[in-house]
Design an enzyme around this catalytic site. Structure first.
Site, PDB file in Angstrom:
ATOM      1  N   HIS A 174       0.815  -1.223   0.000  1.00  0.00           N
ATOM      2  CA  HIS A 174       0.000   0.000   0.000  1.00  0.00           C
ATOM      3  C   HIS A 174       0.848   1.272   0.000  1.00  0.00           C
ATOM      4  O   HIS A 174       0.356   2.358  -0.336  1.00  0.00           O
ATOM      5  CB  HIS A 174      -0.925  -0.009   1.222  1.00  0.00           C
ATOM      6  N   ASP A 421      -9.977  -2.122 -20.207  1.00  0.00           N
ATOM      7  CA  ASP A 421     -10.159  -2.796 -21.500  1.00  0.00           C
ATOM      8  C   ASP A 421      -8.870  -3.475 -21.976  1.00  0.00           C
ATOM      9  O   ASP A 421      -7.964  -2.823 -22.488  1.00  0.00           O
ATOM     10  CB  ASP A 421     -10.626  -1.757 -22.521  1.00  0.00           C
TER      11      ASP A 421
END
EC number: 2.3.1.-
Length: 496
Positions: A174, A421
Protein backbone atom coordinates in the site's frame (compact mmCIF):
# COMPACT_ATOMS: atom_id res chain seq x y z
CA UNK A 1 7.59 -12.08 9.45
CA UNK A 2 5.98 -8.67 9.05
CA UNK A 3 6.51 -5.02 9.78
CA UNK A 4 6.01 -5.50 13.52
CA UNK A 5 8.35 -8.51 13.81
CA UNK A 6 11.16 -8.26 16.34
CA UNK A 7 13.66 -9.89 13.95
CA UNK A 8 14.05 -9.53 10.22
CA UNK A 9 16.11 -11.24 7.51
CA UNK A 10 19.24 -9.43 6.31
CA UNK A 11 18.60 -6.61 3.89
CA UNK A 12 20.27 -6.33 0.48
CA UNK A 13 23.19 -3.97 0.01
CA UNK A 14 22.61 -0.64 -1.69
CA UNK A 15 23.45 -0.61 -5.39
CA UNK A 16 25.61 2.52 -5.88
CA UNK A 17 24.13 3.34 -9.30
CA UNK A 18 20.49 3.33 -8.06
CA UNK A 19 18.66 6.64 -7.82
CA UNK A 20 17.36 7.09 -4.26
CA UNK A 21 14.07 8.89 -3.57
CA UNK A 22 12.55 9.10 -0.06
CA UNK A 23 8.88 8.14 0.26
CA UNK A 24 6.52 11.01 0.97
CA UNK A 25 4.76 11.20 4.34
CA UNK A 26 1.32 10.09 3.10
CA UNK A 27 2.71 6.79 1.84
CA UNK A 28 4.61 5.93 5.03
CA UNK A 29 1.72 5.67 7.51
CA UNK A 30 1.82 2.48 9.54
CA UNK A 31 -1.45 1.33 7.98
CA UNK A 32 0.14 1.66 4.51
CA UNK A 33 3.31 -0.19 5.52
CA UNK A 34 1.26 -2.97 7.05
CA UNK A 35 -1.08 -3.72 4.13
CA UNK A 36 -0.46 -5.72 0.96
CA UNK A 37 -3.17 -5.51 -1.71
CA UNK A 38 -4.26 -8.02 -4.34
CA UNK A 39 -6.55 -7.11 -7.21
CA UNK A 40 -7.55 -10.06 -9.40
CA UNK A 41 -9.38 -9.60 -12.69
CA UNK A 42 -11.30 -12.48 -14.27
CA UNK A 43 -11.87 -12.44 -18.03
CA UNK A 44 -14.13 -14.75 -20.03
CA UNK A 45 -11.44 -14.47 -22.68
CA UNK A 46 -8.07 -16.06 -23.36
CA UNK A 47 -5.44 -13.30 -23.31
CA UNK A 48 -2.03 -13.29 -24.97
CA UNK A 49 0.48 -13.35 -22.10
CA UNK A 50 3.40 -12.34 -24.32
CA UNK A 51 1.51 -9.19 -25.38
CA UNK A 52 0.71 -8.44 -21.75
CA UNK A 53 4.37 -8.72 -20.77
CA UNK A 54 5.64 -6.65 -23.70
CA UNK A 55 3.19 -3.80 -23.08
CA UNK A 56 4.02 -3.64 -19.37
CA UNK A 57 7.76 -3.69 -20.13
CA UNK A 58 7.23 -0.79 -22.53
CA UNK A 59 5.26 1.14 -19.90
CA UNK A 60 7.89 0.79 -17.19
CA UNK A 61 10.62 1.95 -19.58
CA UNK A 62 8.81 5.26 -20.15
CA UNK A 63 10.49 8.18 -18.38
CA UNK A 64 8.22 8.86 -15.39
CA UNK A 65 6.86 5.32 -15.19
CA UNK A 66 10.31 3.79 -14.58
CA UNK A 67 9.84 4.76 -10.95
CA UNK A 68 7.34 1.91 -10.56
CA UNK A 69 10.28 -0.46 -10.97
CA UNK A 70 11.95 0.90 -7.83
CA UNK A 71 13.08 -1.33 -5.00
CA UNK A 72 11.77 -0.51 -1.52
CA UNK A 73 14.45 -0.02 1.12
CA UNK A 74 14.58 1.10 4.75
CA UNK A 75 17.56 3.30 5.59
CA UNK A 76 19.47 3.18 8.91
CA UNK A 77 17.15 5.87 10.31
CA UNK A 78 14.10 3.66 9.74
CA UNK A 79 12.80 5.73 6.82
CA UNK A 80 11.54 4.16 3.62
CA UNK A 81 13.21 4.93 0.31
CA UNK A 82 12.81 4.00 -3.34
CA UNK A 83 15.97 2.74 -5.07
CA UNK A 84 15.47 2.97 -8.84
CA UNK A 85 17.82 0.89 -11.02
CA UNK A 86 19.51 2.76 -13.86
CA UNK A 87 18.43 -0.06 -16.17
CA UNK A 88 16.15 -3.07 -15.95
CA UNK A 89 17.30 -6.50 -17.09
CA UNK A 90 16.73 -10.17 -16.32
CA UNK A 91 18.61 -9.91 -13.03
CA UNK A 92 16.74 -6.77 -11.93
CA UNK A 93 13.43 -6.66 -13.83
CA UNK A 94 10.99 -3.74 -13.64
CA UNK A 95 8.25 -6.07 -12.37
CA UNK A 96 7.79 -9.70 -11.39
CA UNK A 97 5.52 -11.70 -13.68
CA UNK A 98 4.65 -15.37 -13.29
CA UNK A 99 2.36 -17.58 -15.35
CA UNK A 100 0.29 -20.69 -14.71
CA UNK A 101 -1.35 -22.42 -17.66
CA UNK A 102 -4.25 -24.89 -17.52
CA UNK A 103 -5.45 -26.75 -20.60
CA UNK A 104 -8.94 -27.26 -19.14
CA UNK A 105 -11.98 -25.04 -18.66
CA UNK A 106 -11.96 -22.82 -15.60
CA UNK A 107 -15.19 -24.57 -14.54
CA UNK A 108 -13.22 -27.81 -14.15
CA UNK A 109 -10.72 -26.31 -11.71
CA UNK A 110 -11.69 -26.85 -8.03
CA UNK A 111 -11.05 -23.21 -7.12
CA UNK A 112 -11.81 -21.71 -10.52
CA UNK A 113 -15.32 -23.15 -10.28
CA UNK A 114 -15.79 -21.31 -6.96
CA UNK A 115 -15.15 -17.83 -8.33
CA UNK A 116 -18.32 -15.79 -7.66
CA UNK A 117 -20.67 -15.05 -10.53
CA UNK A 118 -23.57 -12.65 -10.98
CA UNK A 119 -26.90 -13.86 -9.59
CA UNK A 120 -30.54 -12.93 -10.14
CA UNK A 121 -31.11 -12.37 -6.40
CA UNK A 122 -28.76 -10.90 -3.77
CA UNK A 123 -26.13 -13.46 -2.86
CA UNK A 124 -23.31 -13.88 -0.39
CA UNK A 125 -20.15 -15.83 -1.24
CA UNK A 126 -17.28 -17.21 0.84
CA UNK A 127 -14.22 -15.12 1.62
CA UNK A 128 -12.24 -13.97 -1.42
CA UNK A 129 -9.16 -15.21 0.48
CA UNK A 130 -10.13 -18.82 -0.29
CA UNK A 131 -9.24 -18.18 -3.94
CA UNK A 132 -5.68 -17.07 -3.11
CA UNK A 133 -4.03 -20.46 -3.85
CA UNK A 134 -5.29 -20.07 -7.42
CA UNK A 135 -4.94 -16.31 -7.84
CA UNK A 136 -1.50 -15.76 -6.23
CA UNK A 137 1.86 -17.26 -7.16
CA UNK A 138 3.55 -19.32 -4.45
CA UNK A 139 6.20 -16.66 -3.80
CA UNK A 140 3.88 -13.63 -3.99
CA UNK A 141 4.74 -11.07 -1.28
CA UNK A 142 2.58 -10.91 1.84
CA UNK A 143 4.23 -8.26 4.00
CA UNK A 144 6.71 -5.39 3.88
CA UNK A 145 9.67 -7.65 4.70
CA UNK A 146 9.17 -9.38 1.36
CA UNK A 147 10.19 -6.09 -0.27
CA UNK A 148 12.74 -4.44 2.02
CA UNK A 149 14.60 -7.72 2.66
CA UNK A 150 14.91 -8.60 -1.03
CA UNK A 151 15.49 -6.99 -4.40
CA UNK A 152 11.85 -7.51 -5.36
CA UNK A 153 10.25 -4.88 -7.64
CA UNK A 154 7.11 -3.05 -6.51
CA UNK A 155 4.67 -4.89 -8.78
CA UNK A 156 4.05 -8.65 -8.80
CA UNK A 157 1.74 -9.94 -11.54
CA UNK A 158 0.45 -13.51 -11.75
CA UNK A 159 -1.41 -14.59 -14.90
CA UNK A 160 -3.46 -17.79 -14.94
CA UNK A 161 -4.83 -19.01 -18.26
CA UNK A 162 -7.50 -21.62 -18.97
CA UNK A 163 -8.99 -22.83 -22.24
CA UNK A 164 -11.83 -20.33 -21.81
CA UNK A 165 -10.70 -17.71 -19.28
CA UNK A 166 -7.79 -15.65 -17.97
CA UNK A 167 -7.07 -14.38 -14.47
CA UNK A 168 -4.68 -11.50 -13.76
CA UNK A 169 -3.61 -10.74 -10.19
CA UNK A 170 -1.60 -7.62 -9.34
CA UNK A 171 0.01 -7.51 -5.89
CA UNK A 172 1.59 -4.42 -4.33
CA UNK A 173 2.36 -2.84 -0.97
CA UNK A 174 0.00 0.00 0.00
CA UNK A 175 3.00 2.36 0.32
CA UNK A 176 3.13 2.46 -3.49
CA UNK A 177 -0.40 3.65 -4.19
CA UNK A 178 -4.09 3.25 -3.48
CA UNK A 179 -6.64 1.49 -5.69
CA UNK A 180 -7.19 4.62 -7.79
CA UNK A 181 -3.46 4.69 -8.49
CA UNK A 182 -3.52 1.02 -9.46
CA UNK A 183 -6.33 1.82 -11.92
CA UNK A 184 -4.00 4.41 -13.50
CA UNK A 185 -1.37 1.68 -13.97
CA UNK A 186 -3.87 -0.77 -15.46
CA UNK A 187 -5.28 1.83 -17.86
CA UNK A 188 -1.80 2.90 -18.99
CA UNK A 189 -0.92 -0.77 -19.53
CA UNK A 190 -3.97 -1.30 -21.74
CA UNK A 191 -3.30 1.94 -23.64
CA UNK A 192 0.05 0.52 -24.74
CA UNK A 193 -1.64 -2.76 -25.68
CA UNK A 194 -3.67 -0.63 -28.12
CA UNK A 195 -0.48 1.11 -29.28
CA UNK A 196 -1.70 4.45 -27.92
CA UNK A 197 1.34 5.99 -26.18
CA UNK A 198 -0.31 9.42 -26.23
CA UNK A 199 -2.95 8.16 -23.77
CA UNK A 200 -0.30 7.40 -21.13
CA UNK A 201 -0.09 10.36 -18.72
CA UNK A 202 3.02 11.73 -17.07
CA UNK A 203 3.32 10.75 -13.43
CA UNK A 204 3.41 12.98 -10.37
CA UNK A 205 4.03 11.82 -6.82
CA UNK A 206 7.55 10.40 -6.65
CA UNK A 207 10.09 13.24 -6.64
CA UNK A 208 7.65 16.02 -5.76
CA UNK A 209 4.43 15.54 -3.80
CA UNK A 210 1.57 18.03 -4.25
CA UNK A 211 0.04 16.72 -1.01
CA UNK A 212 2.78 18.48 0.95
CA UNK A 213 1.78 21.84 -0.52
CA UNK A 214 -1.89 20.97 -0.10
CA UNK A 215 -1.38 20.54 3.65
CA UNK A 216 0.22 23.98 4.00
CA UNK A 217 -2.55 26.11 2.51
CA UNK A 218 -5.18 26.01 5.26
CA UNK A 219 -4.62 25.47 9.01
CA UNK A 220 -5.90 22.24 10.52
CA UNK A 221 -8.03 24.24 12.96
CA UNK A 222 -10.41 25.14 10.12
CA UNK A 223 -11.39 21.50 9.65
CA UNK A 224 -15.09 21.24 10.50
CA UNK A 225 -14.53 18.32 12.93
CA UNK A 226 -11.34 19.67 14.49
CA UNK A 227 -12.98 19.85 17.93
CA UNK A 228 -13.64 16.09 17.72
CA UNK A 229 -10.06 15.03 16.97
CA UNK A 230 -8.81 12.35 19.36
CA UNK A 231 -6.12 13.25 21.84
CA UNK A 232 -3.84 10.59 23.30
CA UNK A 233 -6.36 9.69 26.03
CA UNK A 234 -9.29 9.32 23.62
CA UNK A 235 -7.15 7.37 21.15
CA UNK A 236 -6.11 4.71 23.66
CA UNK A 237 -9.63 4.54 25.10
CA UNK A 238 -10.98 3.84 21.62
CA UNK A 239 -8.25 1.27 20.93
CA UNK A 240 -8.92 -0.45 24.26
CA UNK A 241 -12.64 -0.81 23.58
CA UNK A 242 -11.92 -2.24 20.14
CA UNK A 243 -9.44 -4.74 21.59
CA UNK A 244 -12.11 -5.85 24.07
CA UNK A 245 -14.60 -6.27 21.22
CA UNK A 246 -12.16 -8.49 19.35
CA UNK A 247 -11.46 -10.53 22.47
CA UNK A 248 -15.19 -11.03 23.09
CA UNK A 249 -16.01 -11.73 19.43
CA UNK A 250 -12.84 -13.47 18.32
CA UNK A 251 -13.99 -14.87 15.00
CA UNK A 252 -14.35 -12.63 11.94
CA UNK A 253 -14.88 -13.31 8.25
CA UNK A 254 -14.43 -11.51 4.97
CA UNK A 255 -17.28 -12.24 2.54
CA UNK A 256 -18.22 -11.20 -0.98
CA UNK A 257 -21.71 -9.89 -1.79
CA UNK A 258 -23.47 -9.52 -5.14
CA UNK A 259 -26.36 -7.05 -5.36
CA UNK A 260 -28.16 -7.57 -8.71
CA UNK A 261 -29.01 -4.54 -10.81
CA UNK A 262 -32.76 -4.97 -10.26
CA UNK A 263 -32.38 -5.13 -6.48
CA UNK A 264 -30.31 -1.96 -6.34
CA UNK A 265 -32.72 -0.23 -8.69
CA UNK A 266 -35.52 -0.99 -6.22
CA UNK A 267 -33.43 0.38 -3.34
CA UNK A 268 -32.68 3.57 -5.27
CA UNK A 269 -36.34 4.07 -6.18
CA UNK A 270 -37.31 3.54 -2.55
CA UNK A 271 -34.70 6.06 -1.41
CA UNK A 272 -35.78 8.64 -3.98
CA UNK A 273 -39.43 8.32 -2.94
CA UNK A 274 -38.52 8.70 0.74
CA UNK A 275 -36.43 11.80 0.06
CA UNK A 276 -39.20 13.36 -2.05
CA UNK A 277 -41.78 12.66 0.67
CA UNK A 278 -39.70 14.56 3.21
CA UNK A 279 -39.50 17.76 1.12
CA UNK A 280 -41.92 20.37 -0.08
CA UNK A 281 -43.35 20.27 -3.59
CA UNK A 282 -41.28 23.26 -4.71
CA UNK A 283 -38.00 22.01 -3.27
CA UNK A 284 -35.54 20.37 -5.68
CA UNK A 285 -34.83 16.70 -5.05
CA UNK A 286 -31.21 16.35 -3.88
CA UNK A 287 -28.85 13.91 -5.54
CA UNK A 288 -27.81 10.64 -3.92
CA UNK A 289 -25.63 8.14 -5.77
CA UNK A 290 -26.06 4.39 -6.02
CA UNK A 291 -23.02 4.10 -3.75
CA UNK A 292 -24.72 6.33 -1.14
CA UNK A 293 -27.78 4.09 -1.18
CA UNK A 294 -25.66 0.94 -0.91
CA UNK A 295 -23.73 2.37 2.02
CA UNK A 296 -26.95 3.50 3.71
CA UNK A 297 -28.35 -0.02 3.35
CA UNK A 298 -25.12 -1.48 4.77
CA UNK A 299 -25.18 0.86 7.80
CA UNK A 300 -28.81 0.00 8.57
CA UNK A 301 -28.04 -3.70 8.25
CA UNK A 302 -25.05 -3.44 10.60
CA UNK A 303 -27.06 -1.50 13.19
CA UNK A 304 -29.06 -4.65 13.86
CA UNK A 305 -26.32 -7.17 13.06
CA UNK A 306 -23.93 -5.65 15.61
CA UNK A 307 -26.57 -4.92 18.23
CA UNK A 308 -25.85 -1.18 18.41
CA UNK A 309 -27.61 1.14 20.87
CA UNK A 310 -30.00 3.97 20.02
CA UNK A 311 -27.83 6.46 21.95
CA UNK A 312 -24.57 5.29 20.37
CA UNK A 313 -22.53 7.40 17.96
CA UNK A 314 -22.02 5.67 14.62
CA UNK A 315 -19.20 7.09 12.53
CA UNK A 316 -19.40 6.23 8.84
CA UNK A 317 -15.97 6.91 7.37
CA UNK A 318 -15.91 7.34 3.60
CA UNK A 319 -12.57 7.32 1.77
CA UNK A 320 -12.35 10.61 -0.13
CA UNK A 321 -10.22 10.60 -3.29
CA UNK A 322 -8.13 13.77 -3.30
CA UNK A 323 -7.42 13.46 -7.02
CA UNK A 324 -11.01 14.37 -7.85
CA UNK A 325 -11.52 16.74 -4.93
CA UNK A 326 -8.84 19.22 -6.00
CA UNK A 327 -8.11 18.76 -9.68
CA UNK A 328 -5.77 21.72 -10.04
CA UNK A 329 -3.51 20.49 -7.23
CA UNK A 330 -2.84 17.11 -8.78
CA UNK A 331 -3.34 16.88 -12.47
CA UNK A 332 -3.07 18.69 -15.75
CA UNK A 333 -4.42 17.35 -18.99
CA UNK A 334 -1.45 15.02 -19.44
CA UNK A 335 -0.43 14.06 -15.89
CA UNK A 336 -1.69 11.80 -13.11
CA UNK A 337 -0.86 11.35 -9.42
CA UNK A 338 0.76 8.09 -8.30
CA UNK A 339 0.64 7.44 -4.57
CA UNK A 340 -1.89 7.38 -1.76
CA UNK A 341 -4.24 10.33 -2.10
CA UNK A 342 -7.02 9.59 0.38
CA UNK A 343 -8.68 11.36 3.28
CA UNK A 344 -11.46 9.92 5.39
CA UNK A 345 -14.73 11.85 5.24
CA UNK A 346 -16.71 11.15 8.44
CA UNK A 347 -20.49 11.14 8.68
CA UNK A 348 -21.75 11.21 12.27
CA UNK A 349 -25.01 9.39 12.95
CA UNK A 350 -26.83 8.43 16.13
CA UNK A 351 -28.20 4.96 16.64
CA UNK A 352 -31.80 6.21 16.81
CA UNK A 353 -31.40 7.92 13.41
CA UNK A 354 -30.28 4.69 11.78
CA UNK A 355 -33.05 2.74 13.51
CA UNK A 356 -35.91 5.16 12.85
CA UNK A 357 -35.16 7.13 9.70
CA UNK A 358 -35.91 5.78 6.21
CA UNK A 359 -33.08 4.54 4.01
CA UNK A 360 -33.31 7.58 1.74
CA UNK A 361 -32.67 9.96 4.64
CA UNK A 362 -29.59 8.01 5.77
CA UNK A 363 -28.21 7.97 2.20
CA UNK A 364 -28.86 11.72 1.98
CA UNK A 365 -27.05 12.38 5.27
CA UNK A 366 -24.02 10.53 3.90
CA UNK A 367 -24.13 12.48 0.62
CA UNK A 368 -24.51 15.87 2.32
CA UNK A 369 -21.65 15.13 4.71
CA UNK A 370 -19.30 14.15 1.87
CA UNK A 371 -20.30 17.26 -0.12
CA UNK A 372 -19.55 19.54 2.85
CA UNK A 373 -16.11 18.04 3.33
CA UNK A 374 -14.87 18.02 -0.25
CA UNK A 375 -14.64 21.81 -0.58
CA UNK A 376 -11.08 23.09 -1.15
CA UNK A 377 -10.85 24.59 2.35
CA UNK A 378 -12.03 21.43 4.09
CA UNK A 379 -9.79 19.12 2.05
CA UNK A 380 -6.79 21.36 2.71
CA UNK A 381 -7.56 21.51 6.45
CA UNK A 382 -8.02 17.72 6.59
CA UNK A 383 -4.69 17.25 4.85
CA UNK A 384 -2.97 19.63 7.27
CA UNK A 385 -4.44 17.71 10.21
CA UNK A 386 -3.26 14.38 8.84
CA UNK A 387 0.23 15.73 8.19
CA UNK A 388 0.52 17.04 11.75
CA UNK A 389 -0.77 13.81 13.26
CA UNK A 390 1.45 11.63 11.08
CA UNK A 391 4.56 13.60 11.99
CA UNK A 392 3.76 13.28 15.70
CA UNK A 393 2.48 9.69 15.91
CA UNK A 394 2.89 7.83 12.61
CA UNK A 395 -0.88 7.25 12.60
CA UNK A 396 -3.69 8.97 10.74
CA UNK A 397 -5.92 11.22 12.84
CA UNK A 398 -9.19 9.91 14.28
CA UNK A 399 -12.28 11.97 15.06
CA UNK A 400 -15.41 11.19 17.05
CA UNK A 401 -15.86 9.85 20.56
CA UNK A 402 -14.09 6.79 22.02
CA UNK A 403 -17.32 4.79 22.49
CA UNK A 404 -18.47 5.16 18.90
CA UNK A 405 -18.90 2.37 16.39
CA UNK A 406 -16.58 3.01 13.45
CA UNK A 407 -17.82 1.75 10.07
CA UNK A 408 -15.43 2.43 7.18
CA UNK A 409 -16.05 2.33 3.45
CA UNK A 410 -13.60 2.33 0.55
CA UNK A 411 -15.32 2.94 -2.77
CA UNK A 412 -13.30 1.11 -5.43
CA UNK A 413 -16.11 1.71 -7.91
CA UNK A 414 -14.52 5.09 -8.67
CA UNK A 415 -11.53 3.21 -10.12
CA UNK A 416 -13.88 1.63 -12.73
CA UNK A 417 -12.04 -1.69 -12.57
CA UNK A 418 -14.81 -3.44 -14.51
CA UNK A 419 -14.27 -1.02 -17.42
CA UNK A 420 -10.54 -1.63 -17.91
CA UNK A 421 -10.16 -2.80 -21.50
CA UNK A 422 -7.68 -5.60 -22.29
CA UNK A 423 -9.41 -6.41 -25.60
CA UNK A 424 -6.22 -5.77 -27.60
CA UNK A 425 -4.68 -8.84 -25.94
CA UNK A 426 -7.65 -11.18 -26.54
CA UNK A 427 -6.89 -14.39 -28.44
CA UNK A 428 -10.29 -16.02 -27.96
CA UNK A 429 -13.62 -14.99 -26.38
CA UNK A 430 -15.96 -17.47 -24.74
CA UNK A 431 -18.10 -15.57 -22.24
CA UNK A 432 -21.83 -15.02 -22.86
CA UNK A 433 -21.54 -11.27 -22.31
CA UNK A 434 -18.77 -11.01 -24.93
CA UNK A 435 -20.77 -13.02 -27.47
CA UNK A 436 -23.90 -10.92 -26.91
CA UNK A 437 -22.07 -7.60 -26.82
CA UNK A 438 -18.56 -7.34 -28.32
CA UNK A 439 -17.97 -4.20 -26.21
CA UNK A 440 -17.63 -6.50 -23.18
CA UNK A 441 -14.77 -8.46 -24.78
CA UNK A 442 -11.53 -8.06 -22.84
CA UNK A 443 -13.18 -6.47 -19.81
CA UNK A 444 -13.31 -8.13 -16.38
CA UNK A 445 -16.48 -10.03 -15.53
CA UNK A 446 -15.39 -10.33 -11.89
CA UNK A 447 -12.94 -8.46 -9.64
CA UNK A 448 -11.49 -10.04 -6.50
CA UNK A 449 -9.97 -7.77 -3.85
CA UNK A 450 -7.96 -8.94 -0.83
CA UNK A 451 -5.96 -7.07 1.81
CA UNK A 452 -3.18 -8.97 3.57
CA UNK A 453 -2.37 -7.48 6.96
CA UNK A 454 -1.65 -8.36 10.56
CA UNK A 455 -4.22 -5.69 11.43
CA UNK A 456 -7.95 -6.35 11.51
CA UNK A 457 -10.24 -4.93 8.81
CA UNK A 458 -13.35 -5.59 10.88
CA UNK A 459 -16.33 -3.38 9.97
CA UNK A 460 -14.64 -2.25 6.74
CA UNK A 461 -16.65 -2.38 3.50
CA UNK A 462 -15.08 -2.22 0.04
CA UNK A 463 -17.44 -1.34 -2.79
CA UNK A 464 -15.61 -3.18 -5.57
CA UNK A 465 -17.77 -1.80 -8.36
CA UNK A 466 -20.51 -2.38 -10.92
CA UNK A 467 -20.08 -5.02 -13.63
CA UNK A 468 -21.29 -4.87 -17.24
CA UNK A 469 -24.71 -6.20 -16.20
CA UNK A 470 -25.21 -3.44 -13.63
CA UNK A 471 -24.66 -5.81 -10.70
CA UNK A 472 -22.80 -4.40 -7.70
CA UNK A 473 -20.02 -6.25 -5.90
CA UNK A 474 -18.97 -5.66 -2.30
CA UNK A 475 -16.57 -7.24 0.15
CA UNK A 476 -16.82 -6.73 3.90
CA UNK A 477 -15.19 -7.96 7.08
CA UNK A 478 -17.46 -8.58 10.08
CA UNK A 479 -17.43 -10.70 13.20
CA UNK A 480 -18.70 -14.13 12.19
CA UNK A 481 -22.04 -14.02 14.01
CA UNK A 482 -23.04 -10.79 12.23
CA UNK A 483 -23.07 -12.43 8.80
CA UNK A 484 -26.19 -14.44 9.69
CA UNK A 485 -28.13 -11.19 10.00
CA UNK A 486 -26.64 -9.83 6.76
CA UNK A 487 -27.85 -12.97 4.98
CA UNK A 488 -31.36 -12.29 6.28
CA UNK A 489 -31.21 -8.70 5.04
CA UNK A 490 -30.06 -9.88 1.62
CA UNK A 491 -32.94 -12.37 1.45
CA UNK A 492 -35.34 -9.59 2.42
CA UNK A 493 -33.85 -7.35 -0.28
CA UNK A 494 -34.31 -10.07 -2.88
CA UNK A 495 -37.94 -10.58 -1.88
CA UNK A 496 -38.93 -6.92 -2.17
Amino acid sequence: MGFFSSTQPPRPATVPSDEIIPLHFWNTALCMRGTVLDISLKFDDVLDTSKLRSALEELLEMKDWRQLGARLRMNPNGRLEYHIPTRFDASRPAFAMTNAQHETSIADHPLGARIPHATSTPAIFPSPDVLSPLLRSEDAPKNIDDWICSDRPQLSIHIITFSDATLITVTWLHTLTDVMGMALILNAWTALLRGNREAVPKLQGFRLDPLTELGQRTPAEKYMHFNRVFGRKEFWWFIGLNVLDRLWYRQEERRTICIPAASLRNLCQQSSSEICASRGKEEPVPFVSESDVLLGWWVRSLYSALGLRTDQTILVNNALNLRTSLHESFTSNNSAYMGNALCMSPTFLRGHQVADEPLGQIALRIRESVTEQRTPEQVEAMTALQMQTMEQTGYLALVGDPRMMLLSCSNWHKARLFDIDFSSAVLQSSGPSSLQNPQHTGKPCYVNGVQHSANSFRNVLSVIGKDAGGNWWLTGVLRTDAWTHIEKQLHKLGSS
